[in-house]
Design a protein around this motif. Sequence first.
Motif, PDB file in Angstrom:
ATOM      1  N   GLU A 182       0.875  -1.003   0.013  1.00 21.35           N
ATOM      2  CA  GLU A 182       0.003  -0.144   0.027  1.00 21.35           C
ATOM      3  C   GLU A 182       0.816   1.244   0.078  1.00 21.35           C
ATOM      4  O   GLU A 182       1.972   1.469   0.787  1.00 21.35           O
ATOM      5  N   ILE A 183       0.641   2.221  -0.949  1.00 16.23           N
ATOM      6  CA  ILE A 183       1.299   3.304  -0.970  1.00 16.23           C
ATOM      7  C   ILE A 183       1.019   4.291  -0.020  1.00 16.23           C
ATOM      8  O   ILE A 183      -0.326   4.772  -0.185  1.00 16.23           O
ATOM      9  N   TRP A 184       1.726   5.032   0.727  1.00 15.35           N
ATOM     10  CA  TRP A 184       1.480   6.191   1.602  1.00 15.35           C
ATOM     11  C   TRP A 184       0.065   5.802   2.259  1.00 15.35           C
ATOM     12  O   TRP A 184      -0.996   6.374   1.942  1.00 15.35           O
ATOM     13  N   PRO A 185       0.066   5.094   3.236  1.00 19.43           N
ATOM     14  CA  PRO A 185      -1.030   4.885   4.067  1.00 19.43           C
ATOM     15  C   PRO A 185      -1.909   5.801   4.894  1.00 19.43           C
ATOM     16  O   PRO A 185      -2.970   5.479   5.272  1.00 19.43           O
ATOM     17  N   GLY A 186      -1.431   7.051   4.926  1.00 23.62           N
ATOM     18  CA  GLY A 186      -2.035   7.962   5.644  1.00 23.62           C
ATOM     19  C   GLY A 186      -2.290   7.769   7.026  1.00 23.62           C
ATOM     20  O   GLY A 186      -1.462   7.588   7.635  1.00 23.62           O
ATOM     21  N   GLY A 187      -3.574   7.930   7.352  1.00 24.84           N
ATOM     22  CA  GLY A 187      -4.079   7.744   8.695  1.00 24.84           C
ATOM     23  C   GLY A 187      -4.172   6.405   9.098  1.00 24.84           C
ATOM     24  O   GLY A 187      -4.363   6.055  10.398  1.00 24.84           O
ATOM     25  N   ALA A 221       8.931   8.660   7.450  1.00 21.00           N
ATOM     26  CA  ALA A 221       8.585   8.270   8.752  1.00 21.00           C
ATOM     27  C   ALA A 221       6.949   7.889   8.829  1.00 21.00           C
ATOM     28  O   ALA A 221       6.368   8.676   7.873  1.00 21.00           O
ATOM     29  N   LEU A 222       6.752   7.331   9.724  1.00 20.55           N
ATOM     30  CA  LEU A 222       5.346   7.129  10.111  1.00 20.55           C
ATOM     31  C   LEU A 222       4.818   8.140  11.159  1.00 20.55           C
ATOM     32  O   LEU A 222       5.749   8.479  12.109  1.00 20.55           O
ATOM     33  N   SER A 223       3.480   8.812  10.954  1.00 23.39           N
ATOM     34  CA  SER A 223       3.343   9.782  11.941  1.00 23.39           C
ATOM     35  C   SER A 223       3.209   9.316  13.417  1.00 23.39           C
ATOM     36  O   SER A 223       3.053   8.201  13.508  1.00 23.39           O
ATOM     37  N   PRO A 224       3.309   9.894  14.499  1.00 26.61           N
ATOM     38  CA  PRO A 224       3.019   9.475  15.800  1.00 26.61           C
ATOM     39  C   PRO A 224       1.681   8.795  15.987  1.00 26.61           C
ATOM     40  O   PRO A 224       1.634   7.864  16.693  1.00 26.61           O
ATOM     41  N   ASP A 225       0.619   9.449  15.351  1.00 27.23           N
ATOM     42  CA  ASP A 225      -0.503   8.878  15.504  1.00 27.23           C
ATOM     43  C   ASP A 225      -0.616   7.435  14.893  1.00 27.23           C
ATOM     44  O   ASP A 225      -1.055   6.443  15.578  1.00 27.23           O
ATOM     45  N   PHE A 226       0.047   7.172  13.670  1.00 24.49           N
ATOM     46  CA  PHE A 226       0.234   6.003  12.885  1.00 24.49           C
ATOM     47  C   PHE A 226       0.867   4.890  13.975  1.00 24.49           C
ATOM     48  O   PHE A 226       0.616   3.890  14.120  1.00 24.49           O
ATOM     49  N   GLN A 227       2.028   5.467  14.387  1.00 29.19           N
ATOM     50  CA  GLN A 227       2.778   4.432  15.163  1.00 29.19           C
ATOM     51  C   GLN A 227       2.020   4.127  16.501  1.00 29.19           C
ATOM     52  O   GLN A 227       2.190   2.882  16.999  1.00 29.19           O
TER      53      GLN A 227
END
Length: 271
Positions: free
Chosen positions: A67-72, A106-112
């Motif tokens: 999946e490209i650029w998974p956003g939220g 990087a993955l966003s803090p919310d995603f992590q």
Amino acid sequence: MRILVPFLGALCVTAGVSAAQAAPDPALLRAIASPDRTPNMVARDPARHPAEELSFFGVTPSSSVIEIWPGGGYWTQILAPLLHDHGRYTIAMGPQDGDRTERHFALSPDFQAMLAAHPADYDRLHTTRLGAHDTDLGPPDSADIVLTFRNLHNWMEAGDTAAILAGIRAVLKPGGILGVEDHRANTKTPQDPKAENGYVRQDYAIALIEKAGFKLVGSSEIDANPRDDADHPKGVWTLPPTYALGATDHAKYEAIGEADNFVLKFRKIGT
């Protein structure tokens, strides 16, 4: 004029292209019904039609999917558990914070935090990265399916479309599938090559992607929204879930709902 068709009917909007819609895999339905999904993601299901869309693209529990650029993480919450036991799921991070030098992926803090909250769902998730100058998504000819949801307009805005599509094509197996969803522009409006309002004409998208070595094999109307005329003060971001105008005309844009979206299925041609 677009004609909305029922889920189990023929999903053809492009001359000469047809695609039969299979019933969703029970494992896919279980992943969608998982209590681990967050309520704000579940609330978007009526607009995003996850069972129908992933079935249309041919995703199965044993697929190798990028999946490209998974956003939220809307699709991550479904795909990670679906592919956990028998498939392979990789998310491709994009440059963060407008970093056009692409040093910061990087993955966003919310995603992590989402990943950390349910480690049993995500302990087999793989990561890679994708930008115009970093297009190595993995071993050549290794993925069954690459999926990109509402990203094409971003690549157009940055002028990166050709390079990114080349990277996607390289990682797909011969005959592999590229699934594309994006906001559909009005065909009466000339296409802005930068897609600065977030909308892309369907015919324009098909031409771009076929030029990159793919063949359109199906198009679906499952995400069509005839209430969206693609003409809003802040582009597509005027609509939910962003509501770029805040409280201004909120009820009006809530009634329109999420954007009218095309859903296109391409096959890699050649080797």
